[in-house]
Design a protein around this motif. Sequence first.
Motif, short mmCIF file in Angstrom:
data_model
loop_
_atom_site.label_atom_id
_atom_site.label_comp_id
_atom_site.label_asym_id
_atom_site.label_seq_id
_atom_site.Cartn_x
_atom_site.Cartn_y
_atom_site.Cartn_z
N HIS A 131 1.79 5.32 0.20
CA HIS A 131 1.59 6.34 1.23
C HIS A 131 0.28 7.10 1.02
O HIS A 131 -0.50 7.28 1.96
CB HIS A 131 2.80 7.29 1.21
CG HIS A 131 2.89 8.17 2.40
ND1 HIS A 131 3.09 7.66 3.66
CD2 HIS A 131 2.81 9.51 2.53
CE1 HIS A 131 3.13 8.67 4.51
NE2 HIS A 131 2.98 9.80 3.85
N LYS B 4 -7.48 5.86 2.51
CA LYS B 4 -8.24 4.91 3.34
C LYS B 4 -8.61 5.54 4.68
O LYS B 4 -9.72 5.39 5.17
CB LYS B 4 -7.42 3.64 3.60
CG LYS B 4 -7.43 2.69 2.47
CD LYS B 4 -8.71 1.88 2.55
CE LYS B 4 -8.54 0.68 1.63
NZ LYS B 4 -9.80 0.13 1.23
N CYS B 5 -7.65 6.26 5.25
CA CYS B 5 -7.93 6.92 6.53
C CYS B 5 -9.02 7.98 6.37
O CYS B 5 -9.89 8.12 7.24
CB CYS B 5 -6.65 7.58 7.08
SG CYS B 5 -5.45 6.38 7.68
N PHE C 22 -2.81 5.01 1.74
CA PHE C 22 -3.06 4.89 3.18
C PHE C 22 -3.87 6.08 3.69
O PHE C 22 -4.85 5.92 4.42
CB PHE C 22 -1.72 4.77 3.94
CG PHE C 22 -1.89 4.79 5.42
CD1 PHE C 22 -2.35 3.66 6.10
CD2 PHE C 22 -1.59 5.92 6.17
CE1 PHE C 22 -2.51 3.67 7.46
CE2 PHE C 22 -1.75 5.93 7.53
CZ PHE C 22 -2.20 4.80 8.19
N MET D 199 0.84 -1.17 0.00
CA MET D 199 0.00 0.00 0.00
C MET D 199 0.89 1.23 0.00
O MET D 199 1.81 1.36 0.81
CB MET D 199 -0.89 -0.02 1.25
CG MET D 199 -1.89 1.10 1.24
SD MET D 199 -2.90 1.13 2.72
CE MET D 199 -4.11 -0.07 2.36
#
Length: 88
Positions: A3, A9-10, A6, A1
């Motif tokens: 950066h 997704k957050c 990520f 995954m």
Amino acid sequence: MRHDEFFDKCYEHKHVLLFAAGIATAVVGKKILESETVKDAATKGMASVIAAKKDAEECFQDMRENAEDIVVDAHQEDKKEIYIEDEE
């Protein structure tokens, strides 16, 4: 995954992250409030407030007594002037 994936997704689950951050803040806050350092600081602060209140009450009582003395003296002066005028 990667950066940026990520963070995407957050961002999608930001409500869950906010909830988790709130729980973490509550746990850490509870630990801080239960610490001896905070209790000692709060006790010293409360003692300072009580001492300041007592000093203010004493100062106010002194001012009240002085004001009452001034009023009594003023009434005595008024009575002297009335009696002096009556004698003339």
